[in-house]
Design an enzyme around this catalytic site. Structure first.
Site, short mmCIF file in Angstrom:
data_model
loop_
_atom_site.label_atom_id
_atom_site.label_comp_id
_atom_site.label_asym_id
_atom_site.label_seq_id
_atom_site.Cartn_x
_atom_site.Cartn_y
_atom_site.Cartn_z
N SER A 59 -1.99 4.58 -5.19
CA SER A 59 -2.54 5.03 -3.91
C SER A 59 -1.37 5.62 -3.13
O SER A 59 -0.70 4.95 -2.37
CB SER A 59 -3.17 3.85 -3.16
OG SER A 59 -2.19 2.91 -2.80
N HIS A 65 -6.43 -0.32 -7.20
CA HIS A 65 -5.67 -1.16 -8.14
C HIS A 65 -6.55 -2.03 -9.02
O HIS A 65 -6.05 -2.88 -9.76
CB HIS A 65 -4.70 -2.06 -7.38
CG HIS A 65 -3.62 -1.29 -6.67
ND1 HIS A 65 -2.78 -1.85 -5.75
CD2 HIS A 65 -3.25 0.02 -6.76
CE1 HIS A 65 -1.93 -0.94 -5.29
NE2 HIS A 65 -2.22 0.21 -5.89
N GLN A 120 -7.49 -2.81 -0.54
CA GLN A 120 -6.69 -2.79 -1.78
C GLN A 120 -5.97 -4.11 -2.08
O GLN A 120 -5.87 -4.52 -3.23
CB GLN A 120 -5.66 -1.66 -1.65
CG GLN A 120 -4.73 -1.49 -2.82
CD GLN A 120 -3.80 -0.31 -2.60
OE1 GLN A 120 -4.19 0.84 -2.78
NE2 GLN A 120 -2.57 -0.58 -2.20
N GLU A 121 -5.44 -4.75 -1.02
CA GLU A 121 -4.60 -5.93 -1.28
C GLU A 121 -4.90 -7.06 -0.30
O GLU A 121 -4.92 -6.84 0.92
CB GLU A 121 -3.11 -5.56 -1.16
CG GLU A 121 -2.70 -4.50 -2.17
CD GLU A 121 -1.31 -3.95 -1.93
OE1 GLU A 121 -0.46 -4.66 -1.35
OE2 GLU A 121 -1.09 -2.79 -2.31
N GLU A 129 -1.54 -5.35 -9.83
CA GLU A 129 -0.41 -6.08 -9.25
C GLU A 129 -0.50 -7.57 -9.54
O GLU A 129 0.12 -8.39 -8.85
CB GLU A 129 -0.32 -5.79 -7.75
CG GLU A 129 -0.11 -4.29 -7.50
CD GLU A 129 0.19 -3.92 -6.08
OE1 GLU A 129 -0.01 -4.77 -5.17
OE2 GLU A 129 0.64 -2.79 -5.84
N ASP A 159 -3.53 -5.14 2.82
CA ASP A 159 -3.21 -3.71 2.76
C ASP A 159 -4.53 -2.99 2.54
O ASP A 159 -5.09 -3.03 1.43
CB ASP A 159 -2.22 -3.39 1.63
CG ASP A 159 -1.91 -1.88 1.56
OD1 ASP A 159 -2.43 -1.13 2.41
OD2 ASP A 159 -1.16 -1.47 0.66
N GLU A 209 -1.57 -3.60 6.66
CA GLU A 209 -0.90 -2.35 6.26
C GLU A 209 -1.95 -1.25 6.13
O GLU A 209 -3.09 -1.51 5.70
CB GLU A 209 -0.22 -2.62 4.92
CG GLU A 209 0.53 -1.46 4.32
CD GLU A 209 1.11 -1.84 2.96
OE1 GLU A 209 1.47 -3.02 2.75
OE2 GLU A 209 1.17 -0.96 2.09
N ASP A 252 2.45 2.56 5.62
CA ASP A 252 2.92 2.83 4.25
C ASP A 252 2.66 4.31 3.96
O ASP A 252 3.56 5.15 4.12
CB ASP A 252 2.17 1.90 3.28
CG ASP A 252 2.38 2.28 1.83
OD1 ASP A 252 3.29 3.04 1.52
OD2 ASP A 252 1.59 1.82 0.97
N LYS A 261 9.48 1.93 0.30
CA LYS A 261 9.39 2.12 -1.15
C LYS A 261 10.34 3.26 -1.49
O LYS A 261 10.10 4.40 -1.07
CB LYS A 261 7.99 2.57 -1.54
CG LYS A 261 6.89 1.55 -1.30
CD LYS A 261 5.55 2.28 -1.31
CE LYS A 261 4.39 1.38 -1.52
NZ LYS A 261 3.12 2.11 -1.28
N HIS A 282 7.40 -3.11 -3.83
CA HIS A 282 7.21 -2.57 -5.19
C HIS A 282 6.21 -1.42 -5.14
O HIS A 282 5.68 -1.09 -4.07
CB HIS A 282 6.65 -3.69 -6.10
CG HIS A 282 5.27 -4.14 -5.70
ND1 HIS A 282 4.42 -4.82 -6.54
CD2 HIS A 282 4.57 -4.01 -4.54
CE1 HIS A 282 3.28 -5.07 -5.93
NE2 HIS A 282 3.34 -4.61 -4.72
N ARG A 283 5.92 -0.81 -6.32
CA ARG A 283 4.78 0.09 -6.47
C ARG A 283 3.79 -0.59 -7.42
O ARG A 283 4.13 -1.53 -8.13
CB ARG A 283 5.19 1.44 -7.09
CG ARG A 283 6.15 2.29 -6.30
CD ARG A 283 5.76 2.64 -4.89
NE ARG A 283 4.47 3.23 -4.67
CZ ARG A 283 4.22 4.41 -4.12
NH1 ARG A 283 5.23 5.19 -3.78
NH2 ARG A 283 2.99 4.84 -3.88
N SER A 284 2.57 -0.07 -7.44
CA SER A 284 1.58 -0.69 -8.34
C SER A 284 1.95 -0.46 -9.82
O SER A 284 1.63 -1.27 -10.67
CB SER A 284 0.18 -0.19 -8.03
OG SER A 284 0.15 1.21 -7.97
N LYS A 332 7.18 -7.38 -0.42
CA LYS A 332 5.89 -7.56 -1.11
C LYS A 332 6.06 -7.02 -2.51
O LYS A 332 6.49 -5.88 -2.72
CB LYS A 332 4.72 -6.95 -0.34
CG LYS A 332 4.51 -5.47 -0.46
CD LYS A 332 3.06 -5.09 -0.11
CE LYS A 332 2.80 -3.64 -0.45
NZ LYS A 332 1.41 -3.24 -0.30
C1 2PG Z 1 0.81 0.06 -1.65
C2 2PG Z 1 1.38 0.06 -3.05
C3 2PG Z 1 2.06 -1.17 -3.51
P1 2PG Z 1 0.86 1.95 -4.72
O1 2PG Z 1 -0.14 0.77 -1.34
O2 2PG Z 1 1.37 -0.58 -0.79
O3 2PG Z 1 1.33 -2.33 -3.36
O4 2PG Z 1 0.49 0.57 -3.98
O5 2PG Z 1 2.14 1.73 -5.41
O6 2PG Z 1 -0.31 2.19 -5.66
O7 2PG Z 1 0.95 2.98 -3.65
MG MG Z 2 0.17 0.24 0.84
#
Ligand code: 2PG
Ligand code: MG
Length: 424
Positions: free
Chosen positions: A42, A162, A170-171, A212, A249, A292, A319, A344, A372-374, A395
């Site tokens: 994403s 994800h 998403q999270e 994740e 998130d 987020e 983000d 990131k 991190h990234r997914s 995170k």
């Molecule tokens: C996010 C990230 C990490 P993605 O949206 O914060 O959790 O996802 O790496 O897919 O952007």
């Molecule tokens: Mg995010």
């Protein structure tokens, strides 16, 4: 002074089975630093460009051109440099690319070198990577950060891009805010995670995991996901809102279509005003302390509304909104939107620019969360970055799957070996 004599890259795989880059920087004394680049699903539209081969091989996701760019252009460019000079090296890579979004040679190529340089520089100095990052921050800003273990934010229930379930957010993360050490934070988190698995199992819901490492069951609503997490906290003999808080998130850009927030899992189409009320209602009912990407990255009026409504009670993290970019963040700070930034390094594509974004956030009293990234690898650099810069939060997924726990495991070692570095 030791010099870089060779930079070598190959194509490897990330946690989703997609190609990514691994890069080695080798010094004249034989020392090596190795880095692996993560990748998002994403992604924010203003992220620096991740260069992918447009061939049929690897579903068009190969990175062989980016690897070639390292081996033939960027690597030779920095041969002869002292690896301690991170800023100078990063700048020469950025200049050689020459575009604003690193689209000529690829942010993934530049970042791979940037991280590998930092890793070999730490070895050369004979210090840990987090110490080296702390020094780098001081060299760049004049201020030596107070190193600390970050409070982890663990994504234990996955939705959105994800996972293949029907959850739109998403999270769903837990934050073991009441823990006194990183070790205790991880103990509690692992207990909650396993209890969530047992609860899902007893309800005959899926316990398979998303990208994740969090579970990805089908549920009736986002609120149901939060209720299950609360239940698993209580089942662990912990107190929601005291021992463990909850973070979301939304990754709202993924479900913002034609000016509406479309929660297809629960059949709702909401305006910015209505969706900010939806989130406001959730934080009034549950111990949610961080949200987020609660709004779409281009819905600046929506962000203003959300910040006005709950910015004084809740951490609001940008983000996709800020993409670790100092200029974009500065604009957001002026507009008074959000109050924190997700960091990131592959969104911007070099260590130097990442540190500048953190410095910019800190000077405006915005919080930074290292992320991190997914799509991840076993690279643990972000753990050291969080400690060295003392940002206070990280995170990096569920306490499950090697690509996620490698970072937490690194932090457990840092805690073990540094009795002066405490949980922030
Ligand atoms: C996010 C990230 C990490 P993605 O949206 O914060 O959790 O996802 O790496 O897919 O952007
Ligand atoms: Mg995010």
């Amino acid at each position: 002074m030791s010099k870089i004599v060779q930079v070598k890259a190959i194509q490897i795989f990330d946690s989703r089975g997609t190609p990514t880059i691994s890069c080695k920087v080798i010094l004249d004394n034989g020392m090596e630093g190795i880095a692996m680049v993560p990748s998002g699903a994403s992604t924010g539209s203003k992220e620096a460009l991740e260069l992918r081969d447009s061939e049929i091989k690897y579903h068009g996701k190969g990175v062989l051109n980016a690897v070639d760019n390292i081996n033939n252009i960027l690597g030779p460019l920095i041969v002869g440099n002292d690896p301690i000079q991170q800023e100078k090296i990063d700048q020469s890579l950025i200049d050689r690319d020459g575009t604003n979004d690193k689209s000529q040679l690829g942010a993934n190529s530049i970042l791979a070198i940037s991280i590998a340089v930092s890793r070999v520089a730490a070895s050369l100095k004979g210090i840990s990577l987090h110490e080296h990052f702390s020094d780098l921050y001081k060299d760049m800003t004049g201020e030596k950060p107070q190193q600390s273990l970050p409070m982890p934010m663990l994504n234990i229930l996955n939705g959105g891009e994800h996972a293949d379930n029907n959850i739109d957010i998403q999270e769903f993360m837990i934050i073991p805010s009441g823990a006194e050490s990183f070790t205790q934070a991880m103990q509690w988190s692992s207990e909650v995670y396993i209890n969530l698995k047992e609860i899902l199992h007893s309800m005959k819901l899926s316990t398979s995991v998303g990208d994740e490492g969090g579970f990805a069951p089908n549920l009736n609503s986002n609120e149901d996901a939060i209720k299950l997490i609360e239940e698993s906290i209580i089942k662990s003999d912990l107190k929601p809102g005291i021992d463990i808080n909850i973070a979301l998130d939304c990754a709202a850009s993924e479900f913002f279509k034609n000016g509406k927030y479309i929660l297809s899992g629960e059949g709702k189409e909401l305006s910015s005003d209505e969706f900010s009320d939806y989130l406001k209602n959730l934080i009034s009912k549950y111990p949610i302390t961080s949200i987020e990407d609660g709004m779409d990255e281009n819905d600046i009026d929506g962000w203003k509304l959300l910040t006005k409504k709950i910015g004084n009670k809740c951490q609001l993290v940008g983000d996709d909104l800020f993409v670790t970019n100092k200029e974009i963040l500065s604009k957001g700070i002026k507009e008074e939107i959000a109050n924190a930034i997700l960091i990131k390094f592959n969104q911007v594509g070099s260590l130097t620019e990442t540190i500048r974004a953190i410095e910019c956030a800190t000077s405006a009293a915005y919080k930074s969360i290292i992320s991190h990234r997914s799509g991840e690898t076993e690279d643990t650099t972000i753990a050291d970055l969080a400690v060295g810069l003392g940002v206070g939060q990280i995170k990096t997924g569920a306490p499950c799957r090697s690509d996620r726990v490698s970072k937490y495991n690194r932090l457990l070692w840092i805690e073990e070996e540094n009795n002066k570095i405490l949980l922030k």
